[in-house]
Design an enzyme around this catalytic site. Structure first.
Site, PDB file in Angstrom:
ATOM      1  N   VAL A 160       3.489  -0.711  10.335  1.00  0.00           N
ATOM      2  CA  VAL A 160       3.154   0.639  10.788  1.00  0.00           C
ATOM      3  C   VAL A 160       3.051   0.696  12.307  1.00  0.00           C
ATOM      4  O   VAL A 160       3.697   1.509  12.964  1.00  0.00           O
ATOM      5  CB  VAL A 160       1.840   1.114  10.138  1.00  0.00           C
ATOM      6  CG1 VAL A 160       1.429   2.473  10.706  1.00  0.00           C
ATOM      7  CG2 VAL A 160       1.996   1.207   8.627  1.00  0.00           C
ATOM      8  N   LYS A 208       3.062 -14.100  18.448  1.00  0.00           N
ATOM      9  CA  LYS A 208       3.734 -12.867  18.046  1.00  0.00           C
ATOM     10  C   LYS A 208       3.962 -11.954  19.241  1.00  0.00           C
ATOM     11  O   LYS A 208       5.048 -11.394  19.427  1.00  0.00           O
ATOM     12  CB  LYS A 208       2.882 -12.156  16.986  1.00  0.00           C
ATOM     13  CG  LYS A 208       3.511 -10.921  16.357  1.00  0.00           C
ATOM     14  CD  LYS A 208       2.552 -10.362  15.319  1.00  0.00           C
ATOM     15  CE  LYS A 208       3.156  -9.210  14.549  1.00  0.00           C
ATOM     16  NZ  LYS A 208       2.195  -8.660  13.555  1.00  0.00           N
ATOM     17  N   LEU A 250       5.797   6.062   5.753  1.00  0.00           N
ATOM     18  CA  LEU A 250       7.042   5.344   6.003  1.00  0.00           C
ATOM     19  C   LEU A 250       7.494   4.594   4.755  1.00  0.00           C
ATOM     20  O   LEU A 250       6.682   4.006   4.039  1.00  0.00           O
ATOM     21  CB  LEU A 250       6.858   4.334   7.143  1.00  0.00           C
ATOM     22  CG  LEU A 250       6.334   4.870   8.467  1.00  0.00           C
ATOM     23  CD1 LEU A 250       6.226   3.743   9.481  1.00  0.00           C
ATOM     24  CD2 LEU A 250       7.228   5.977   8.988  1.00  0.00           C
ATOM     25  N   CYS A 289       1.922  -1.022  -0.241  1.00  0.00           N
ATOM     26  CA  CYS A 289       1.194   0.244  -0.378  1.00  0.00           C
ATOM     27  C   CYS A 289       0.735   0.551  -1.796  1.00  0.00           C
ATOM     28  O   CYS A 289      -0.465   0.666  -2.055  1.00  0.00           O
ATOM     29  CB  CYS A 289       2.054   1.397   0.144  1.00  0.00           C
ATOM     30  SG  CYS A 289       2.369   1.331   1.915  1.00  0.00           S
ATOM     31  N   LYS A 295      11.763  -4.434  -2.499  1.00  0.00           N
ATOM     32  CA  LYS A 295      12.844  -3.457  -2.420  1.00  0.00           C
ATOM     33  C   LYS A 295      13.865  -3.988  -1.416  1.00  0.00           C
ATOM     34  O   LYS A 295      13.565  -4.924  -0.665  1.00  0.00           O
ATOM     35  CB  LYS A 295      12.319  -2.077  -1.991  1.00  0.00           C
ATOM     36  CG  LYS A 295      11.713  -2.059  -0.593  1.00  0.00           C
ATOM     37  CD  LYS A 295      11.165  -0.690  -0.235  1.00  0.00           C
ATOM     38  CE  LYS A 295      12.252   0.342  -0.063  1.00  0.00           C
ATOM     39  NZ  LYS A 295      11.729   1.629   0.463  1.00  0.00           N
TER      40      LYS A 295
END
Length: 452
Positions: free
Chosen positions: A12, A36, A155, A265, A328
């Site tokens: 996000v 990172k 999103l 989510c 997915k």
């Protein structure tokens, strides 16, 4: 020019910051992970999301996007601060707000002027109000004000950049006019695009996010239960979904039968809203049923494989090729992916498991250490299928359409194909080489090789 701070560089925060920088805002993203941040400042994205790395590199070149581990710098240099850290599920299903409150405490510690604080993370109903109260107490006796707003994200992973650039809607919960006006400035491009906006209070905004994800999860579990029934009575789930989707009160979206929902989510958000309901004396029976149905679906898929290829009630001596690990396509996210539960189920039945995924294997090797040494990671589809008894397609990656079915079949010991996404349900060619098992239909078919 508005200076934007984004606390958190996950899916996000990173996408949100990169997109806002492309609109010309000066954006600073903060994270505690030094390695990172170092990689981000070099233009390398830590996650796979189509179009994201190009957006990051563009913002860095233009000087509108920077990354830091310094919370004080971000808080004090920003006019608006977006909280975009993770809110993972605890063992009891409630949302873990540890990272949220760490950020809020840093804001309260370093705040040096009037700020707009925006909850971008998915937070239980009442969290933004609690943040408002906490910061209000911290700022007593100072001339500063913290205007708190809730602005949930909607999103889709794999399409996060395009969804952020052209959102389906923008929801803003705020009691402060200063917060509303700041977010209208931040989202001026979307206002000009006539994107639908909804302005409401903090609690309603937070609830909309949970309600949306829970409804979609219910819809998926509903069609999956009908798919199981369809296999028993001889109906075709894809035709059922098409017929239902023709009704504009229902729509065809999220009516694709499969192995169950996953991702960052739906699993945690359904659990979290059930927890909120329980704490407020309202049991959410429909959402609870969707969660239970989702667990049942994954177990049923393991049983489906076992019943089709087992002769003795176990899968000992059988090798199963898993195509796809991510929940997915077009993402590298394996969080709560159905593939994990199905792999565990197959291993528990005694099967040997080989896996291939275009983007998810690095994450699986890192995040599923308990599977290390128990599964074999392969370099491509062909290697994965070689000497396997069955292929189980878990994720509908587009590249799987380009494989040679004849080549795959001739390299296998037995030609069984379980299509958990019905990706090839309309492809007659696959039935020439495989005993084909879709989800939600009895029409299995038999491979030519076995018939010979």
């Amino acid at each position: 020019m508005v200076n934007v701070g984004v606390m958190g560089t996950g899916y996000v925060g990173l996408v949100h910051g990169a997109v806002l920088s492309s609109y010309g805002f000066r954006v600073t993203c903060m994270d505690v992970d030094e390695h990172k941040i170092e990689r981000l400042n070099q233009g390398f994205s830590p996650i796979y999301e189509p179009g994201l790395e190009e957006l990051l590199q563009s913002g860095i070149r233009k000087g509108t996007l920077t990354f830091t581990t310094n919370a004080q710098q971000v808080v004090q240099s920003s006019d608006v601060l977006f909280i975009a850290v993770g809110t993972p599920a605890k063992e009891d299903g409630s949302a873990d707000l540890t990272y949220v409150w760490e950020v809020v405490q840093q804001i309260g510690k370093y705040i040096n002027g009037n700020k707009v604080i925006v909850s971008k993370s998915t937070m239980p109903v009442g969290t933004s109000r609690n943040i408002e109260g906490y910061l209000g107490n911290m700022l007593k006796g100072t001339p500063y004000q913290a205007h708190v707003a809730s602005n949930p994200e909607f999103l889709r992973q794999g399409k996060a950049v395009s969804d952020s650039l052209s959102p389906s809607r923008v929801v803003i919960g705020a009691d402060s006019e200063e917060a509303v006006q700041m977010l209208k400035t931040v989202y001026a491009t979307h206002l000009e695009q006539d994107v639908p906006f909804l302005f409401t209070n903090l609690e309603t905004s937070e609830m909309i996010k949970y309600a949306s994800n829970s409804f979609l999860a219910v819809k998926i579990s509903f069609i999956n239960e009908l798919a199981l029934l369809s296999e028993k009575v001889g109906a075709r789930i894809q035709d059922i979904a098409t017929g239902m989707g023709m009704d504009d009160r229902i729509s065809p979206h999220f009516l694709q039968a499969g192995p169950g929902y996953g991702g960052s989510c739906f699993p945690k958000d359904t659990q979290a809203i059930v927890d909120v309901g329980r704490k407020n004396g309202e049991e959410l029976y429909v959402v609870r049923a969707a969660i239970a149905a989702n667990e049942k679906q994954k177990s049923k898929m393991v049983s489906k494989i076992e019943e089709a290829i087992s002769f003795d009630g176990t899968l000992k001596g059988k090798t199963i090729a898993i195509w796809g690990l991510t929940f997915k396509p077009d993402t590298d996210d394996i969080r709560y992916a159905p593939s994990y539960d199905i792999i565990q189920g197959l291993l528990g039945k005694g099967a040997a498991v080989k896996v291939y995924c275009p983007q998810g294997m690095k994450q699986a090797a890192r995040d599923w250490p308990e599977l290390s040494g128990r599964i074999q990671y392969c370099g491509n589809e062909a290697e994965c299928a070689q000497q396997a008894d069955a292929i189980v397609l878990m994720t509908e990656w587009e590249q799987f359409r380009g494989v040679s079915w004849e080549r795959m079949a001739r390299s296998m010991r037995r030609n069984v194909f379980f299509d958990m996404r019905n990706m090839f349900a309309g492809d007659i060619a696959i039935r020439n080489w495989f005993q084909y098992y879709p989800v939600g239909s009895m029409e299995h078919g038999y491979s030519l090789r076995e018939a010979q």
